[in-house]
Write a protein that holds these residues in place. Structure first.
Motif, PDB file in Angstrom:
ATOM      1  N   ILE A  41       0.849  -1.194   0.000  1.00  0.00           N
ATOM      2  CA  ILE A  41       0.000   0.000   0.000  1.00  0.00           C
ATOM      3  C   ILE A  41       0.886   1.245   0.000  1.00  0.00           C
ATOM      4  N   VAL A  42       0.291   2.378  -0.417  1.00  0.00           N
ATOM      5  CA  VAL A  42       1.062   3.628  -0.416  1.00  0.00           C
ATOM      6  C   VAL A  42       0.608   4.568   0.703  1.00  0.00           C
ATOM      7  N   HIS A  43      -0.554   4.297   1.298  1.00  0.00           N
ATOM      8  CA  HIS A  43      -1.070   5.212   2.317  1.00  0.00           C
ATOM      9  C   HIS A  43      -2.014   4.419   3.229  1.00  0.00           C
ATOM     10  N   ALA A  44      -1.730   4.468   4.527  1.00  0.00           N
ATOM     11  CA  ALA A  44      -2.672   3.899   5.508  1.00  0.00           C
ATOM     12  C   ALA A  44      -3.330   5.068   6.227  1.00  0.00           C
ATOM     13  N   HIS A  45      -4.631   4.940   6.457  1.00  0.00           N
ATOM     14  CA  HIS A  45      -5.317   5.966   7.262  1.00  0.00           C
ATOM     15  C   HIS A  45      -5.914   5.244   8.460  1.00  0.00           C
ATOM     16  N   VAL A  46      -5.387   5.589   9.628  1.00  0.00           N
ATOM     17  CA  VAL A  46      -5.707   4.848  10.843  1.00  0.00           C
ATOM     18  C   VAL A  46      -6.966   5.412  11.492  1.00  0.00           C
ATOM     19  N   SER A  47      -7.971   4.555  11.632  1.00  0.00           N
ATOM     20  CA  SER A  47      -9.217   4.966  12.299  1.00  0.00           C
ATOM     21  C   SER A  47      -9.322   4.213  13.620  1.00  0.00           C
ATOM     22  N   CYS A 118     -10.794  13.190   9.103  1.00  0.00           N
ATOM     23  CA  CYS A 118     -11.426  12.136   8.308  1.00  0.00           C
ATOM     24  C   CYS A 118     -11.365  12.464   6.823  1.00  0.00           C
ATOM     25  N   ILE A 119     -10.599  13.526   6.447  1.00  0.00           N
ATOM     26  CA  ILE A 119     -10.437  13.802   5.008  1.00  0.00           C
ATOM     27  C   ILE A 119      -8.946  13.655   4.640  1.00  0.00           C
ATOM     28  N   PRO A 120      -8.391  12.442   4.783  1.00  0.00           N
ATOM     29  CA  PRO A 120      -6.965  12.245   4.500  1.00  0.00           C
ATOM     30  C   PRO A 120      -6.625  12.574   3.048  1.00  0.00           C
ATOM     31  N   ARG A 124      -3.123  13.946   1.162  1.00  0.00           N
ATOM     32  CA  ARG A 124      -2.471  13.226   0.064  1.00  0.00           C
ATOM     33  C   ARG A 124      -3.560  12.683  -0.858  1.00  0.00           C
ATOM     34  N   PRO A 125      -3.909  13.454  -1.900  1.00  0.00           N
ATOM     35  CA  PRO A 125      -4.953  12.955  -2.811  1.00  0.00           C
ATOM     36  C   PRO A 125      -4.471  11.687  -3.498  1.00  0.00           C
ATOM     37  N   PRO A 126      -5.242  10.597  -3.410  1.00  0.00           N
ATOM     38  CA  PRO A 126      -4.773   9.357  -4.034  1.00  0.00           C
ATOM     39  C   PRO A 126      -4.872   9.396  -5.555  1.00  0.00           C
ATOM     40  N   SER A 127      -4.105   8.516  -6.193  1.00  0.00           N
ATOM     41  CA  SER A 127      -4.148   8.409  -7.658  1.00  0.00           C
ATOM     42  C   SER A 127      -4.964   7.181  -8.047  1.00  0.00           C
ATOM     43  N   GLY A 129      -6.103   3.720  -9.136  1.00  0.00           N
ATOM     44  CA  GLY A 129      -5.451   2.404  -9.118  1.00  0.00           C
ATOM     45  C   GLY A 129      -4.532   2.166  -7.932  1.00  0.00           C
ATOM     46  N   GLU A 130      -4.251   3.177  -7.135  1.00  0.00           N
ATOM     47  CA  GLU A 130      -3.366   2.974  -5.980  1.00  0.00           C
ATOM     48  C   GLU A 130      -4.018   2.089  -4.925  1.00  0.00           C
ATOM     49  N   PHE A 131      -3.207   1.269  -4.264  1.00  0.00           N
ATOM     50  CA  PHE A 131      -3.725   0.474  -3.142  1.00  0.00           C
ATOM     51  C   PHE A 131      -3.567   1.263  -1.842  1.00  0.00           C
ATOM     52  N   LEU A 132      -4.666   1.357  -1.098  1.00  0.00           N
ATOM     53  CA  LEU A 132      -4.669   2.062   0.187  1.00  0.00           C
ATOM     54  C   LEU A 132      -5.224   1.113   1.247  1.00  0.00           C
ATOM     55  N   ALA A 133      -4.947   1.426   2.509  1.00  0.00           N
ATOM     56  CA  ALA A 133      -5.643   0.727   3.618  1.00  0.00           C
ATOM     57  C   ALA A 133      -6.191   1.820   4.519  1.00  0.00           C
ATOM     58  N   TRP A 134      -7.398   2.247   4.211  1.00  0.00           N
ATOM     59  CA  TRP A 134      -8.024   3.343   4.959  1.00  0.00           C
ATOM     60  C   TRP A 134      -9.139   2.778   5.832  1.00  0.00           C
ATOM     61  N   GLY A 135      -9.312   3.426   6.970  1.00  0.00           N
ATOM     62  CA  GLY A 135     -10.282   2.898   7.905  1.00  0.00           C
ATOM     63  C   GLY A 135     -11.433   3.827   8.224  1.00  0.00           C
TER      64      GLY A 135
END
Ligand code: F3S
Length: 392
Positions: A41-47, A118-120, A124-127, A129-135
Protein backbone atom coordinates in the motif's frame (compact mmCIF):
# COMPACT_ATOMS: atom_id res chain seq x y z
CA UNK A 1 -1.88 -17.60 0.79
CA UNK A 2 1.28 -16.89 -1.17
CA UNK A 3 3.79 -14.82 0.83
CA UNK A 4 7.07 -13.32 -0.39
CA UNK A 5 10.35 -14.10 1.37
CA UNK A 6 10.17 -10.72 3.15
CA UNK A 7 6.59 -11.37 4.31
CA UNK A 8 7.55 -14.84 5.60
CA UNK A 9 10.38 -13.26 7.59
CA UNK A 10 7.99 -10.66 8.98
CA UNK A 11 5.60 -13.37 10.07
CA UNK A 12 8.41 -15.33 11.77
CA UNK A 13 9.31 -12.29 13.87
CA UNK A 14 12.55 -11.28 12.14
CA UNK A 15 11.28 -7.67 12.00
CA UNK A 16 10.12 -7.69 15.63
CA UNK A 17 7.01 -8.65 17.58
CA UNK A 18 4.82 -5.76 16.42
CA UNK A 19 5.39 -6.40 12.70
CA UNK A 20 4.81 -10.15 13.17
CA UNK A 21 1.56 -9.54 15.06
CA UNK A 22 0.43 -6.98 12.50
CA UNK A 23 1.12 -9.22 9.51
CA UNK A 24 -0.63 -12.10 11.22
CA UNK A 25 -3.80 -9.94 11.50
CA UNK A 26 -3.61 -9.06 7.80
CA UNK A 27 -2.94 -12.62 6.65
CA UNK A 28 -5.77 -14.05 8.78
CA UNK A 29 -8.21 -11.41 7.49
CA UNK A 30 -7.06 -12.04 3.92
CA UNK A 31 -7.41 -15.82 4.29
CA UNK A 32 -10.95 -15.40 5.61
CA UNK A 33 -11.77 -13.33 2.51
CA UNK A 34 -10.05 -15.73 0.08
CA UNK A 35 -7.15 -13.40 -0.79
CA UNK A 36 -4.44 -15.22 -2.78
CA UNK A 37 -1.67 -12.77 -1.77
CA UNK A 38 -0.86 -9.43 -0.17
CA UNK A 39 -0.29 -6.10 -1.93
CA UNK A 40 1.89 -3.11 -1.03
CA UNK A 41 0.00 0.00 0.00
CA UNK A 42 1.06 3.63 -0.42
CA UNK A 43 -1.07 5.21 2.32
CA UNK A 44 -2.67 3.90 5.51
CA UNK A 45 -5.32 5.97 7.26
CA UNK A 46 -5.71 4.85 10.84
CA UNK A 47 -9.22 4.97 12.30
CA UNK A 48 -10.61 3.73 15.62
CA UNK A 49 -8.39 6.11 17.57
CA UNK A 50 -10.95 7.98 19.67
CA UNK A 51 -10.67 7.04 23.34
CA UNK A 52 -14.39 7.71 23.67
CA UNK A 53 -15.01 4.78 21.27
CA UNK A 54 -12.15 2.33 21.92
CA UNK A 55 -11.66 2.86 25.66
CA UNK A 56 -8.96 0.96 27.63
CA UNK A 57 -8.70 -2.17 25.39
CA UNK A 58 -8.08 0.05 22.34
CA UNK A 59 -5.51 2.15 24.17
CA UNK A 60 -3.74 -1.01 25.36
CA UNK A 61 -3.63 -2.46 21.81
CA UNK A 62 -2.18 0.73 20.31
CA UNK A 63 0.31 1.16 23.15
CA UNK A 64 1.52 -2.43 22.88
CA UNK A 65 2.27 -2.05 19.17
CA UNK A 66 4.17 1.18 19.84
CA UNK A 67 6.12 -0.14 22.83
CA UNK A 68 7.06 -3.32 20.97
CA UNK A 69 8.58 -1.46 18.05
CA UNK A 70 5.74 -0.89 15.55
CA UNK A 71 6.74 1.95 13.21
CA UNK A 72 5.14 3.30 10.03
CA UNK A 73 6.56 1.75 6.87
CA UNK A 74 4.30 3.86 4.62
CA UNK A 75 2.73 7.32 4.71
CA UNK A 76 0.11 7.12 7.47
CA UNK A 77 -2.48 9.62 8.67
CA UNK A 78 -4.66 9.62 11.80
CA UNK A 79 -8.46 9.98 12.04
CA UNK A 80 -10.09 12.41 14.55
CA UNK A 81 -9.76 11.85 18.28
CA UNK A 82 -12.30 12.62 20.98
CA UNK A 83 -11.07 16.06 22.07
CA UNK A 84 -11.00 19.50 20.52
CA UNK A 85 -7.30 20.11 19.89
CA UNK A 86 -7.72 23.90 20.10
CA UNK A 87 -9.20 23.60 23.59
CA UNK A 88 -11.83 26.30 23.00
CA UNK A 89 -14.94 24.33 22.02
CA UNK A 90 -17.84 24.56 24.45
CA UNK A 91 -19.91 21.97 22.56
CA UNK A 92 -17.35 19.13 22.64
CA UNK A 93 -16.62 17.57 26.03
CA UNK A 94 -12.85 17.67 26.57
CA UNK A 95 -12.78 15.67 29.79
CA UNK A 96 -11.04 12.65 28.19
CA UNK A 97 -8.05 14.75 27.12
CA UNK A 98 -5.50 12.76 29.18
CA UNK A 99 -6.62 9.39 27.79
CA UNK A 100 -6.73 10.71 24.22
CA UNK A 101 -3.26 12.15 24.67
CA UNK A 102 -1.95 8.70 25.65
CA UNK A 103 -3.36 7.25 22.40
CA UNK A 104 -2.00 10.15 20.34
CA UNK A 105 1.49 9.83 21.82
CA UNK A 106 1.64 6.15 20.84
CA UNK A 107 0.34 6.85 17.31
CA UNK A 108 2.72 9.75 16.76
CA UNK A 109 5.54 7.67 18.27
CA UNK A 110 4.89 5.10 15.55
CA UNK A 111 5.47 7.82 12.96
CA UNK A 112 1.86 8.46 11.97
CA UNK A 113 0.99 12.02 10.87
CA UNK A 114 -1.09 13.83 13.53
CA UNK A 115 -3.60 15.28 11.06
CA UNK A 116 -6.60 14.10 13.14
CA UNK A 117 -9.01 14.30 10.27
CA UNK A 118 -11.43 12.14 8.31
CA UNK A 119 -10.44 13.80 5.01
CA UNK A 120 -6.97 12.24 4.50
CA UNK A 121 -7.40 12.86 0.75
CA UNK A 122 -6.79 16.53 1.47
CA UNK A 123 -3.31 15.71 2.79
CA UNK A 124 -2.47 13.23 0.06
CA UNK A 125 -4.95 12.95 -2.81
CA UNK A 126 -4.77 9.36 -4.03
CA UNK A 127 -4.15 8.41 -7.66
CA UNK A 128 -6.31 6.04 -9.71
CA UNK A 129 -5.45 2.40 -9.12
CA UNK A 130 -3.37 2.97 -5.98
CA UNK A 131 -3.72 0.47 -3.14
CA UNK A 132 -4.67 2.06 0.19
CA UNK A 133 -5.64 0.73 3.62
CA UNK A 134 -8.02 3.34 4.96
CA UNK A 135 -10.28 2.90 7.91
CA UNK A 136 -12.69 5.79 7.79
CA UNK A 137 -15.75 4.71 5.79
CA UNK A 138 -16.46 8.20 4.40
CA UNK A 139 -12.87 8.64 3.23
CA UNK A 140 -12.79 5.14 1.73
CA UNK A 141 -15.87 5.96 -0.33
CA UNK A 142 -14.27 9.19 -1.59
CA UNK A 143 -10.98 7.41 -2.40
CA UNK A 144 -12.75 4.76 -4.51
CA UNK A 145 -15.55 6.85 -6.02
CA UNK A 146 -13.91 10.22 -6.69
CA UNK A 147 -10.20 9.38 -7.03
CA UNK A 148 -10.49 5.87 -8.48
CA UNK A 149 -8.01 4.53 -5.91
CA UNK A 150 -8.64 1.25 -4.16
CA UNK A 151 -9.36 0.71 -0.48
CA UNK A 152 -11.61 -1.64 1.41
CA UNK A 153 -13.42 -0.40 4.51
CA UNK A 154 -10.86 -1.50 7.04
CA UNK A 155 -11.34 -1.74 10.79
CA UNK A 156 -9.08 0.33 13.05
CA UNK A 157 -6.74 -2.52 14.15
CA UNK A 158 -6.14 -3.58 10.55
CA UNK A 159 -5.26 -0.03 9.47
CA UNK A 160 -2.48 0.10 12.07
CA UNK A 161 -1.33 -3.36 11.01
CA UNK A 162 -1.18 -2.17 7.39
CA UNK A 163 0.71 0.98 8.40
CA UNK A 164 3.49 -0.90 10.19
CA UNK A 165 3.87 -3.65 7.60
CA UNK A 166 3.13 -1.69 4.42
CA UNK A 167 0.78 -4.43 3.20
CA UNK A 168 -2.86 -5.35 2.96
CA UNK A 169 -4.66 -8.41 1.58
CA UNK A 170 -5.64 -8.62 -2.09
CA UNK A 171 -9.43 -9.01 -1.94
CA UNK A 172 -12.60 -6.93 -2.05
CA UNK A 173 -12.30 -3.66 -3.96
CA UNK A 174 -8.60 -4.23 -4.67
CA UNK A 175 -9.69 -6.82 -7.23
CA UNK A 176 -10.89 -5.20 -10.50
CA UNK A 177 -13.58 -7.90 -10.98
CA UNK A 178 -15.26 -6.64 -7.80
CA UNK A 179 -15.52 -3.04 -8.96
CA UNK A 180 -18.64 -3.53 -11.05
CA UNK A 181 -21.69 -1.28 -10.89
CA UNK A 182 -24.86 -3.32 -11.28
CA UNK A 183 -27.59 -0.74 -10.53
CA UNK A 184 -28.07 2.59 -12.28
CA UNK A 185 -29.55 5.35 -10.16
CA UNK A 186 -31.07 8.28 -11.97
CA UNK A 187 -32.27 11.44 -10.20
CA UNK A 188 -35.75 12.06 -11.59
CA UNK A 189 -35.89 15.58 -10.17
CA UNK A 190 -32.94 18.03 -9.86
CA UNK A 191 -34.00 18.85 -6.27
CA UNK A 192 -32.76 15.36 -5.31
CA UNK A 193 -29.19 16.65 -5.76
CA UNK A 194 -29.78 19.69 -3.50
CA UNK A 195 -29.63 17.60 -0.34
CA UNK A 196 -26.62 15.27 -0.72
CA UNK A 197 -26.89 14.05 2.88
CA UNK A 198 -30.48 12.83 2.40
CA UNK A 199 -29.65 11.35 -1.01
CA UNK A 200 -26.73 9.48 0.54
CA UNK A 201 -28.88 8.07 3.34
CA UNK A 202 -31.43 6.92 0.75
CA UNK A 203 -28.78 5.18 -1.36
CA UNK A 204 -27.23 3.51 1.68
CA UNK A 205 -30.56 2.20 2.89
CA UNK A 206 -32.11 1.19 -0.41
CA UNK A 207 -29.33 -0.02 -2.71
CA UNK A 208 -27.27 -3.04 -1.72
CA UNK A 209 -24.92 -3.48 -4.69
CA UNK A 210 -22.45 -1.04 -6.21
CA UNK A 211 -24.51 1.64 -7.96
CA UNK A 212 -23.73 4.07 -10.77
CA UNK A 213 -25.17 7.51 -10.05
CA UNK A 214 -26.07 9.32 -13.26
CA UNK A 215 -26.02 13.10 -13.65
CA UNK A 216 -24.10 13.51 -10.39
CA UNK A 217 -23.95 17.29 -10.74
CA UNK A 218 -22.84 17.88 -7.17
CA UNK A 219 -19.67 19.74 -6.21
CA UNK A 220 -16.82 17.99 -4.39
CA UNK A 221 -17.99 19.18 -0.98
CA UNK A 222 -21.47 17.81 -1.62
CA UNK A 223 -20.06 14.53 -2.91
CA UNK A 224 -18.07 13.93 0.25
CA UNK A 225 -21.28 14.43 2.26
CA UNK A 226 -23.24 12.10 -0.04
CA UNK A 227 -20.57 9.39 0.13
CA UNK A 228 -20.18 9.67 3.90
CA UNK A 229 -23.95 9.39 4.34
CA UNK A 230 -24.39 6.34 2.10
CA UNK A 231 -21.41 4.67 3.78
CA UNK A 232 -23.09 5.26 7.16
CA UNK A 233 -26.60 4.02 6.36
CA UNK A 234 -25.35 1.21 4.11
CA UNK A 235 -22.04 -0.45 3.39
CA UNK A 236 -21.08 1.42 0.24
CA UNK A 237 -17.37 1.84 -0.29
CA UNK A 238 -17.78 2.63 -3.99
CA UNK A 239 -20.48 4.54 -5.83
CA UNK A 240 -19.57 5.04 -9.47
CA UNK A 241 -20.21 8.71 -10.26
CA UNK A 242 -20.95 9.39 -13.90
CA UNK A 243 -18.24 11.58 -15.48
CA UNK A 244 -16.33 11.75 -12.18
CA UNK A 245 -15.03 8.29 -11.19
CA UNK A 246 -11.90 7.80 -13.33
CA UNK A 247 -12.49 5.47 -16.27
CA UNK A 248 -10.62 2.18 -16.08
CA UNK A 249 -11.22 1.88 -12.32
CA UNK A 250 -14.68 0.26 -12.62
CA UNK A 251 -17.00 -1.56 -15.01
CA UNK A 252 -20.75 -1.28 -15.49
CA UNK A 253 -22.91 -4.38 -15.95
CA UNK A 254 -26.27 -3.00 -14.92
CA UNK A 255 -29.42 -5.06 -15.01
CA UNK A 256 -31.46 -2.67 -12.88
CA UNK A 257 -32.35 1.02 -13.20
CA UNK A 258 -33.84 3.07 -10.35
CA UNK A 259 -35.33 6.54 -10.67
CA UNK A 260 -35.15 8.65 -7.47
CA UNK A 261 -37.86 11.23 -6.99
CA UNK A 262 -37.80 14.09 -4.51
CA UNK A 263 -40.51 12.37 -2.46
CA UNK A 264 -38.12 9.41 -1.95
CA UNK A 265 -35.54 11.46 -0.10
CA UNK A 266 -37.93 13.87 1.63
CA UNK A 267 -38.51 11.46 4.49
CA UNK A 268 -34.77 11.51 5.26
CA UNK A 269 -34.68 15.27 5.61
CA UNK A 270 -36.24 15.74 9.00
CA UNK A 271 -38.82 15.09 11.59
CA UNK A 272 -40.78 18.33 11.70
CA UNK A 273 -40.50 21.78 13.28
CA UNK A 274 -37.61 22.35 15.63
CA UNK A 275 -37.65 24.60 18.62
CA UNK A 276 -35.80 25.06 21.88
CA UNK A 277 -32.05 24.69 22.09
CA UNK A 278 -31.05 23.54 18.59
CA UNK A 279 -27.49 22.75 17.48
CA UNK A 280 -26.51 23.65 13.92
CA UNK A 281 -23.68 21.42 12.72
CA UNK A 282 -21.51 21.58 9.59
CA UNK A 283 -18.30 19.61 9.18
CA UNK A 284 -19.09 15.90 8.86
CA UNK A 285 -16.88 14.95 7.06
CA UNK A 286 -14.44 17.61 8.25
CA UNK A 287 -14.36 20.85 6.32
CA UNK A 288 -11.85 21.03 3.49
CA UNK A 289 -9.93 24.37 3.51
CA UNK A 290 -11.88 25.73 0.53
CA UNK A 291 -15.17 24.67 2.08
CA UNK A 292 -14.19 26.29 5.38
CA UNK A 293 -13.50 29.57 3.57
CA UNK A 294 -16.85 29.45 1.73
CA UNK A 295 -18.68 28.98 5.04
CA UNK A 296 -16.53 31.61 6.76
CA UNK A 297 -17.52 34.25 4.17
CA UNK A 298 -21.18 33.20 4.37
CA UNK A 299 -21.07 33.74 8.12
CA UNK A 300 -19.24 37.07 8.13
CA UNK A 301 -21.74 38.39 5.56
CA UNK A 302 -24.54 37.50 7.97
CA UNK A 303 -22.76 38.70 11.14
CA UNK A 304 -23.09 37.61 14.72
CA UNK A 305 -25.28 34.57 15.43
CA UNK A 306 -28.60 35.51 17.04
CA UNK A 307 -28.69 35.06 20.82
CA UNK A 308 -29.56 31.48 21.69
CA UNK A 309 -28.40 30.06 18.32
CA UNK A 310 -25.60 27.52 18.28
CA UNK A 311 -23.50 26.53 15.28
CA UNK A 312 -20.68 23.97 15.45
CA UNK A 313 -18.06 23.58 12.71
CA UNK A 314 -15.55 20.71 12.80
CA UNK A 315 -12.25 21.09 10.99
CA UNK A 316 -8.91 19.28 10.55
CA UNK A 317 -5.88 20.41 12.54
CA UNK A 318 -4.31 21.67 9.31
CA UNK A 319 -7.22 24.00 8.55
CA UNK A 320 -6.92 25.40 12.07
CA UNK A 321 -3.22 26.06 11.51
CA UNK A 322 -3.91 27.77 8.17
CA UNK A 323 -6.83 29.90 9.29
CA UNK A 324 -6.54 30.29 13.07
CA UNK A 325 -7.24 34.06 12.77
CA UNK A 326 -10.48 33.29 10.92
CA UNK A 327 -11.42 30.60 13.45
CA UNK A 328 -10.96 33.10 16.28
CA UNK A 329 -13.05 35.66 14.41
CA UNK A 330 -15.84 33.10 13.94
CA UNK A 331 -15.74 32.45 17.68
CA UNK A 332 -16.26 36.16 18.30
CA UNK A 333 -19.40 35.90 16.14
CA UNK A 334 -20.69 33.09 18.37
CA UNK A 335 -19.66 30.11 16.20
CA UNK A 336 -18.15 27.08 17.96
CA UNK A 337 -15.24 25.56 16.00
CA UNK A 338 -13.84 22.21 17.15
CA UNK A 339 -10.51 20.98 15.79
CA UNK A 340 -9.48 17.39 15.03
CA UNK A 341 -12.67 15.86 16.40
CA UNK A 342 -16.44 15.67 15.83
CA UNK A 343 -19.56 14.94 17.91
CA UNK A 344 -19.70 11.33 16.66
CA UNK A 345 -16.26 10.30 17.95
CA UNK A 346 -16.45 12.47 21.06
CA UNK A 347 -19.10 13.39 23.62
CA UNK A 348 -21.21 16.53 23.66
CA UNK A 349 -20.59 18.81 26.63
CA UNK A 350 -24.32 19.36 27.08
CA UNK A 351 -27.75 18.35 25.78
CA UNK A 352 -29.63 20.03 22.91
CA UNK A 353 -33.28 19.79 21.88
CA UNK A 354 -32.63 19.32 18.17
CA UNK A 355 -30.04 19.11 15.38
CA UNK A 356 -29.82 20.95 12.05
CA UNK A 357 -27.09 19.63 9.78
CA UNK A 358 -26.08 19.05 6.17
CA UNK A 359 -24.65 15.61 6.99
CA UNK A 360 -26.64 12.40 6.67
CA UNK A 361 -23.80 10.62 8.49
CA UNK A 362 -24.19 12.98 11.47
CA UNK A 363 -27.95 12.35 11.48
CA UNK A 364 -27.39 8.60 11.26
CA UNK A 365 -25.16 8.51 14.34
CA UNK A 366 -26.44 11.45 16.37
CA UNK A 367 -30.22 11.66 15.89
CA UNK A 368 -30.93 9.55 18.96
CA UNK A 369 -29.01 12.00 21.18
CA UNK A 370 -31.39 14.71 19.96
CA UNK A 371 -34.50 12.60 20.65
CA UNK A 372 -34.75 12.08 16.87
CA UNK A 373 -35.58 15.73 16.32
CA UNK A 374 -33.50 16.93 13.39
CA UNK A 375 -33.50 18.76 10.09
CA UNK A 376 -31.21 17.41 7.35
CA UNK A 377 -30.72 20.04 4.67
CA UNK A 378 -27.85 21.55 2.67
CA UNK A 379 -25.17 23.95 3.93
CA UNK A 380 -27.19 27.03 3.03
CA UNK A 381 -30.20 25.53 4.80
CA UNK A 382 -28.21 25.01 8.01
CA UNK A 383 -27.03 28.62 7.96
CA UNK A 384 -30.54 29.88 7.29
CA UNK A 385 -31.80 27.81 10.20
CA UNK A 386 -29.21 29.03 12.71
CA UNK A 387 -29.85 32.63 11.66
CA UNK A 388 -33.51 32.07 12.46
CA UNK A 389 -34.84 32.13 8.92
CA UNK A 390 -36.32 28.64 9.03
CA UNK A 391 -37.42 26.49 11.91
CA UNK A 392 -38.07 23.16 10.22
FE1 F3S B 1 -15.55 12.67 10.18
FE2 F3S B 1 -16.71 12.48 12.48
FE3 F3S B 1 -18.16 12.64 10.32
S1 F3S B 1 -14.89 11.43 11.89
S2 F3S B 1 -16.96 11.67 8.75
S3 F3S B 1 -16.79 14.25 11.11
S4 F3S B 1 -18.49 11.23 11.97
Amino acid sequence: MYLTVEQEKMLKGEYGWAVAKALEIIVKTGEALGAPRLVSIVHAHVSGVSYSNILEPGLAYIRSLFEKGGRARVYTTINPGCVDYSGFSEVIDNSLRGKQQAIDEALIGMGFKPVFTCIPYYHRPPSPGEFLAWGESSAVAVANSVYGASSNREGGPLTIAAAITGYTYYAGLHVPENRVASVIIEPGDPRVLDNPGALGLWIGENIRDIPLLKNARIDFYGLKILLASSAASGSHALIVLENITPTGTFRVEASERVMIEYSDIEKYSGTGPLNGDVLGYIGCPHLHPGEFLEIYYHIIRRGRLPAGSKLLLTIPVEVYKMYSDKVHYLRKLGVDVAVGTCPVVSRLARKFDGLVTNSGKAVFYLARYFKNRYLLTNTEGVLRAVYGQITG
